[in-house]
Design a protein around this motif. Structure first.
Motif, PDB file in Angstrom:
ATOM      1  N   VAL A  97       0.841  -1.205   0.000  1.00 41.06           N
ATOM      2  CA  VAL A  97       0.000   0.000   0.000  1.00 41.06           C
ATOM      3  C   VAL A  97       0.873   1.250   0.000  1.00 41.06           C
ATOM      4  O   VAL A  97       0.634   2.206  -0.748  1.00 41.06           O
ATOM      5  N   ILE A 103       2.244   1.713  -3.379  1.00 36.31           N
ATOM      6  CA  ILE A 103       1.224   2.198  -4.320  1.00 36.31           C
ATOM      7  C   ILE A 103       0.976   3.688  -4.111  1.00 36.31           C
ATOM      8  O   ILE A 103       0.882   4.473  -5.067  1.00 36.31           O
ATOM      9  N   ILE A 104       0.892   4.077  -2.848  1.00 38.10           N
ATOM     10  CA  ILE A 104       0.659   5.502  -2.552  1.00 38.10           C
ATOM     11  C   ILE A 104       1.799   6.354  -3.121  1.00 38.10           C
ATOM     12  O   ILE A 104       1.579   7.436  -3.676  1.00 38.10           O
ATOM     13  N   GLY A 145      -9.945   4.656  -4.497  1.00 43.54           N
ATOM     14  CA  GLY A 145      -9.151   3.432  -4.330  1.00 43.54           C
ATOM     15  C   GLY A 145      -9.290   2.494  -5.523  1.00 43.54           C
ATOM     16  O   GLY A 145      -8.343   1.809  -5.911  1.00 43.54           O
ATOM     17  N   VAL A 188      -7.114   3.744  -8.219  1.00 40.11           N
ATOM     18  CA  VAL A 188      -5.712   3.449  -7.919  1.00 40.11           C
ATOM     19  C   VAL A 188      -5.391   1.985  -8.215  1.00 40.11           C
ATOM     20  O   VAL A 188      -4.378   1.682  -8.844  1.00 40.11           O
ATOM     21  N   GLU A 189      -6.261   1.103  -7.773  1.00 41.14           N
ATOM     22  CA  GLU A 189      -6.058  -0.325  -8.048  1.00 41.14           C
ATOM     23  C   GLU A 189      -5.972  -0.580  -9.547  1.00 41.14           C
ATOM     24  O   GLU A 189      -5.082  -1.270 -10.034  1.00 41.14           O
ATOM     25  N   TYR A 193      -6.398  -6.271   1.285  1.00 41.30           N
ATOM     26  CA  TYR A 193      -6.931  -4.939   1.619  1.00 41.30           C
ATOM     27  C   TYR A 193      -7.930  -4.568   0.532  1.00 41.30           C
ATOM     28  O   TYR A 193      -8.008  -5.243  -0.496  1.00 41.30           O
ATOM     29  N   HIS A 231     -10.347  -1.390  -1.739  1.00 41.71           N
ATOM     30  CA  HIS A 231     -10.216  -0.043  -2.306  1.00 41.71           C
ATOM     31  C   HIS A 231     -10.527   0.998  -1.246  1.00 41.71           C
ATOM     32  O   HIS A 231     -10.064   2.129  -1.315  1.00 41.71           O
ATOM     33  N   ASP A 240      -9.576   0.799   1.804  1.00 44.79           N
ATOM     34  CA  ASP A 240      -8.316   0.969   2.544  1.00 44.79           C
ATOM     35  C   ASP A 240      -7.387   1.916   1.779  1.00 44.79           C
ATOM     36  O   ASP A 240      -6.810   2.840   2.354  1.00 44.79           O
ATOM     37  N   LEU A 241      -7.276   1.658   0.462  1.00 46.28           N
ATOM     38  CA  LEU A 241      -6.409   2.520  -0.370  1.00 46.28           C
ATOM     39  C   LEU A 241      -6.904   3.972  -0.321  1.00 46.28           C
ATOM     40  O   LEU A 241      -6.121   4.917  -0.175  1.00 46.28           O
TER      41      LEU A 241
END
Lengths: 575, 310
Positions: free
Chosen positions: B24, B27-28, B167, B170-171, B203, B205, B207-208
Motif C-alpha cells: 500500500v 502504491i501511494i 481506491g 488506484v487499483e 486490503y 479499495h 483501505d487505499l
C-alpha cells in the motif's frame, strides 16, 4: 371492516408522514437556498466592493498620472500660449485637436468652439488656413514651410507665413499635423512702405536731376532769349509801325514771350525761380487769372467761392500766377466739351489736414481748391501726373510740364498739393500754402508808358550779348551806361567812382564772383548803393536771399524795354 | 478459509516478500508520481474553501485560475445550457457571480476529479465512466440527504462522494492485472468487490482510499468516510453520520443502477441499522432519490456530464 379501517388509517398515516417529510425537505432546502443566496449576494458585493476599491485605486493612480499630465500640459500650454505664432495641431481627419491662445485670438474664435472641428466646420466660407496644404502634409508626410497665405480675421485680412510639419509616431506613420503661422502683415506693409518710400525717393531724385538739367537749360535759354528780345525791342523802337518788318518783329517778341514761359515752367518743375518772396493775396491772383482765363474759354462756367478773410501767403507772385494758369489750362484740357470749374479758397490749419497721407507742418494754411467736371483719371494716371513730361492728353497736345511745375512751385513754397479724381468723375486739386499774418502791400499801378531817365547805370554781365542788348536798351531809355563784364571789373570801376554812379544792374551768375558777393562788396563801398538784380536762373534761391539782404529789385531775363524801364524807376525812386 | 492472493494469479505487480502494508505504501508513492495526484491540490483547496468560513470567492477563483485546463472546463460548464447564462462567461469572476459560489465549488470539484476518472476502459462490467457516474450520484445523494434531512449544506459529503472510490481507480492503475482478475472473480463468484479485494489483496479499495485521503491531508471525516463507506459501523460519534450517509448514498445508487455497482449484494440489516442511526425514513430517502435521479437526468441532458476525455 375493522381491518379495512386500519388499512385506511395506515394509508392516511403514511401519506401524512410523506407530506411531513416533504415539508421538512422543502423547508430545509428553502432555508439552505436562502442562506446560499445570501452568501452569494454577500460574496457578490464582496467582489463588487473589491472591484470598486480597485477602481478607486486605479482612479487615484489615474488621477496622479492625470495631474502630472496636466502639469506638463500646463507647461506646454503656457509655452504654446506665450508664442507669438498661431499654433495648431490637427489629427489625420484634419480636425483641430489643439490650438494656442494666439490662434484663437487671431482668428476671433474661442478655443472650445474650434476643438474637434475641421477648418470648413469651424470657419465656413471665411478665408482660413489652406486645407489643401494640410492634406498634402498628411498624405505625403513632408513639411511644407514658409507658405504665404491670406486669412480673414476680426482685424481684416491678414498675411500669414505658415509652416506645416507632419507629426509622426515611432513607426513613421503620420498621426497629425503641427502648424505654426506668423502674422507678417505689418512686416509686409513695412516692406511695401519701404518700397514706396524708395520709389518716392527715386522719383524726387529724378525730379531733382531733371530740375538741375532744366535749370541749366533755362539759364542759357533765357540769356539767348534776352539777346533776341533786346535786339528786337531796340529794332522795334527804331522803325515806324508802317515799316514792313514791324509786324515781323512783333511776332518775334510774341515768340520770345512763349519761349520765356516755357523756361518758367521748367524752372517751376525744378523748384527754382523763387525770386521775390513777399506777402501776396491769393484771392486777388485767383480773380485776375480766372478773369483772363474765363474770357478765353467761354464754354467753361467758372464758380468762385473765395473766403473774404483769406490770410496772406508768402510767395513769388510770378510763380503763383504761373501755377494758377497751369491749373486753369489743365482743367480746360480735362473738359474739351466744356463744363464747370469750381474754385474755392479758405483758411485751414494743419489739424484740418490730419487725414492726409503726409504730415503737414503745424500752422495755418490757405487752401486753394480747383474742381473740374472733366474726364477725370484713374489712380494709375494720378500717380504720374506731377512728373515732368508726363501727359495723359496724347503726345504733342501738352507740354507735360504744367502740373509738374504746379507741383514744383508748391513744393518750393513749402506747401502741399493733393489730387482727387476718378475716371469720368472730374478732378479736384487742393493746394495748401502756408499762411502769414502780414499785410499785403498795395499793388502799384501798372505802367503803360516807357519811363525814361538820365542817370548813370553800371551794367554788370559776363555775357557779351546780354550786356550789349542791355546797353542798347538803357541808352534807348536815355541813361548813361557803364559796362563791366565781371564782378571784379565792376568793383574796380565802382569803388573810385561810386559817387558818379546812380545804380547798378547786376547779373547774378558770373564766373569769378557770384552776384551775392558782388552785391555785398558794393554795399560795403556804398551802403546807399542802388542795385537791381537780373537773372535768367537762380541757384538755391540766391536771388531771394540777396533781395532779403536789402537789394532794391529783381528783373527776370528775358525782359523787355517796358519792364526794364519800370524796374529802373522803381529802384531809383525808392527811398 | 483464506485465499492467498499471490497464488490466485501470477501477478508481477507485487514484488515477492512484500507485506500488504509495504505494498500500500508503495502504491501511494506511485500515486504521488502519477497524474492522479494532480487532483490533490485542487480538491483539498476546495475542501478548505468549503470548511473555512473566512474564505472568499477570490480563494476559489485563485484555485481555479492556477489550472488553465480546469479554468477552461469550468467556463465551459458555466456556459452550458444548464446554467443558461445570458452572456458568454469568460472569466471565473463572472462565473462566481452568475452561477454562484456554492455551485461553482461543485463544478470545480467534479471537473477536477473527472480528470482521473475520464480515461475509459471497460473491464467486466466496470468502466471508469460508470464509476464516475456512480461517484457523482453518491455525491449528489449524500448532499441531498444532508440538506433535506439534516438541514445542512452537505458540501463535504458531496466532495467525499466524488472521491470515495478513488481506491478503485488506484487499483486499476497500479494493480491492473490483479484488479482485472478481482473484477472477473467477483462477477463469477457473485461477490462484492471489497470481499474479493480482501481475499486477493488482503486490503480493499476503501483501505487505499483512506490511506490516500490521509496522505493528501484531507479532513478526518473524509478519511473515515472514504475508509468506511462499506462498513459504517463502529465509528466514533464525530464521523459516524458522515460515513453512514456516504454508505447509504452508495447503497442507494447501486440499488437504483446509477453508474457502476461494486457491491451488488447489499447487507440489508446494516443498511436499516444505518438508516435508523441517521434517523432517516426509507420513504424520505425515496423522495430524495427521485429528485436526485431527476437532477442527474437533467444534468445529463444539459451536457454537464459531457466531459472531454483528458
Amino acid at each position: 371492516m375493522r381491518h379495512h379501517e386500519d388499512k385506511h388509517m395506515n394509508e392516511m398515516k403514511r401519506k401524512l408522514l410523506l407530506l411531513e417529510t416533504q415539508v421538512k425537505h422543502l423547508s430545509n432546502d428553502l432555508r439552505l437556498t436562502r442562506e446560499e443566496n445570501e452568501n452569494s449576494t454577500r460574496r457578490y458585493f464582496e467582489i463588487y466592493s473589491n472591484m470598486e476599491r480597485k477602481v478607486e485605486e486605479r482612479t487615484a493612480e489615474l488621477k496622479d498620472v492625470q495631474k502630472e499630465l496636466e502639469e506638463k500640459n500646463g507647461e506646454l500650454e503656457i509655452m504654446l500660449d506665450s508664442s507669438p505664432a498661431m499654433i495648431f495641431y490637427k489629427d489625420t481627419q484634419q480636425r483641430y485637436m489643439r490650438v494656442n491662445r494666439k490662434f484663437a485670438e487671431g482668428l476671433g474664435v474661442s478655443v472650445d468652439e474650434i476643438i474637434g472641428k475641421t477648418t470648413a466646420e469651424a470657419f465656413g466660407r471665411k478665408r482660413a488656413f489652406r486645407q489643401e496644404d494640410d492634406s498634402a502634409v498628411l498624405r505625403g508626410g513632408q513639411s511644407i514651410l514658409n507658405r504665404l497665405e491670406v486669412i480673414s480675421t476680426p482685424n481684416g485680412e491678414r498675411n500669414v507665413l505658415v509652416d506645416r510639419i507632419p507629426h509622426k509616431d515611432s513607426d513613421g506613420k503620420v498621426r497629425g499635423i503641427i502648424s505654426f503661422a506668423v502674422d507678417v502683415t505689418e512686416a509686409k506693409k513695412m516692406e511695401e512702405e519701404k518700397g514706396k518710400l524708395e520709389a518716392q525717393f527715386q522719383r524726387s531724385q529724378r525730379l531733382e536731376a531733371v530740375g538741375t538739367l532744366a535749370g541749366g537749360i533755362a539759364h542759357n535759354f533765357n540769356n539767348l532769349l534776352m539777346g533776341i528780345q533786346g535786339n528786337a525791342a531796340v529794332m522795334l523802337e527804331d522803325i515806324e509801325p508802317s515799316h514792313p518788318h514791324h509786324e515781323i518783329l512783333k511776332v518775334i517778341e510774341k515768340l520770345i514771350q512763349n519761349g520765356s514761359r516755357l523756361t518758367r515752367q521748367l524752372l517751376g518743375c525744378a523748384r527754382e525761380g523763387l525770386y521775390e518772396i513777399k506777402p501776396i493775396s491769393l484771392n486777388q491772383l485767383v480773380r485776375d487769372t480766372l478773369d483772363t482765363f474765363g474770357s478765353t474759354k467761354k464754354d467753361i462756367r467758372i464758380r468762385q467761392e473765395l473766403a473774404d478773410d483769406l490770410l496772406a501767403t508768402e510767395a513769388d507772385q510770378g510763380q503763383i500766377e504761373q501755377l494758377l494758369l497751369n491749373l486753369c489750362v489743365n482743367a480746360s484740357e480735362a473738359m474739351p466739351q466744356g463744363g464747370s470749374l469750381f474754385v474755392t479758397t479758405m483758411n485751414v490749419t494743419h489739424e484740418d489736414m490730419a487725414d492726409k497721407p503726409y504730415k503737414a507742418k503745424p500752422g495755418e494754411y490757405v487752401l486753394l481748391s480747383f474742381r473740374d467736371t472733366g474726364v477725370g483719371m484713374d489712380s494709375k494716371t494720378m500717380e504720374h501726373i506731377f512728373e515732368p513730361f508726363f501727359t495723359s492728353r496724347g503726345f504733342g497736345k501738352g507740354t507735360g510740364l504744367g502740373l509738374a511745375s504746379v507741383y514744383g512751385i508748391v513744393k518750393a513754397h513749402g506747401g502741399y498739393v493733393d489730387v482727387y479724381s476718378e475716371k469720368g468723375q472730374g478732378a479736384t486739386f487742393e493746394i495748401y500754402m502756408r499762411a502769414v499774418e502780414r499785410e499785403v502791400p498795395k499793388e502799384r499801378a501798372v505802367q503803360i508808358e516807357l519811363l525814361e531817365g538820365n542817370q548813370t547805370v553800371l551794367l554788370v554781365d559776363d555775357e557779351a550779348m546780354v550786356a550789349n542788348v542791355g546797353n542798347r536798351m538803357l541808352k534807348k531809355l536815355g541813361y548813361e551806361v557803364v559796362m563791366a563784364s565781371s564782378g571784379k571789373e565792376a568793383l574796380e570801376f565802382y569803388e573810385p567812382k561810386y559817387e558818379n554812379i546812380d545804380m547798378v544792374i547786376l547779373d547774378m551768375i558770373m564766373p569769378d564772383m557770384n552776384g551775392g558777393e558782388v552785391y555785398d562788396k558794393i554795399k560795403e563801398i556804398n551802403p546807399d548803393a542802388k542795385v537791381l538784380l537780373s537773372s535768367g536762373y537762380s541757384i538755391d534761391g540766391q536771388a531771394a536771399d540777396i533781395i532779403k539782404r536789402g537789394c532794391d529789385g529783381f528783373i527776370q531775363k528775358p525782359f523787355g524795354l517796358r519792364e526794364l524801364s519800370g524796374r529802373i524807376r522803381e529802384v531809383l525812386e525808392r527811398r | 478459509m483464506e485465499h492467498r492472493p499471490q497464488s490466485e494469479c501470477s501477478c508481477t505487480d507485487m514484488p515477492l516478500g512484500e507485506t500488504k502494508e509495504d505494498e500500500v505504501r508503495r502504491i501511494i508513492e506511485l500515486v504521488g508520481q502519477s497524474e492522479i495526484s494532480s487532483i490533490q491540490s485542487v480538491v483539498s483547496g476546495v475542501i478548505k474553501v468549503i470548511n473555512d468560513r473566512g474564505s472568499s470567492a477570490k480563494d476559489l477563483k485563485d484555485i481555479i485560475e492556477i489550472d488553465p485546463p480546469l479554468t477552461a472546463k469550468v467556463l465551459k460548464v458555466a456556459n452550458s445550457a444548464y446554467y443558461y447564462s445570458p452572456a458568454r462567461i469568460s472569466e471565473i469572476q463572472h462565473a462566481v457571480i452568475w452561477i454562484g459560489f456554492d455551485a461553482l465549488k461543485e463544478i470545480v470539484l467534479s471537473q477536477k476529479v473527472w480528470e482521473v476518472f475520464g480515461k475509459d476502459d471497460f473491464v467486466s462490467g466496470y468502466s471508469r465512466v460508470s464509476l464516475w457516474k456512480h461517484s457523482v450520484g453518491v455525491a449528489l445523494l449524500g448532499k441531498m440527504i444532508y440538506r433535506r434531512e439534516f438541514g445542512e449544506r452537505g458540501e463535504n459529503v458531496y466532495a467525499a462522494g466524488l472521491v470515495h472510490d478513488i481506491g478503485i481507480i488506484v487499483e486499476h492503475q497500479f494493480l491492473q492485472k490483479r484488479f482485472e482478475g478481482i473484477l472477473i472473480r467477483a462477477r463469477r463468484e457473485k461477490k462484492n468487490l471489497s470481499q474479493v479485494e480482501s481475499e486477493v489483496l488482503g486490503y480493499t479499495h476503501t483501505d487505499l482510499g483512506r490511506v490516500l485521503a490521509r496522505h493528501w491531508n484531507f479532513p478526518g471525516e473524509f478519511v473515515v468516510g472514504i475508509g468506511h463507506h462499506h462498513s459504517p459501523m463502529g465509528i466514533g460519534e464525530d464521523f459516524s453520520r458522515f460515513a453512514s450517509t456516504l454508505y447509504v448514498a452508495d447503497c442507494l445508487c447501486q440499488e437504483r443502477g446509477i453508474g457502476y455497482a461494486d457491491s451488488p449484494y447489499p447487507d440489508g440489516s446494516l443498511f436499516r441499522k444505518c438508516l435508523k442511526r441517521l434517523d432517516v425514513k426509507s420513504y424520505a430517502l425515496d423522495l430524495i432519490v427521485k429528485d436526485v435521479e431527476q437532477e442527474m437526468a437533467r444534468m445529463e441532458d444539459q451536457g454537464v456530464f459531457q466531459y472531454e476525455a483528458p
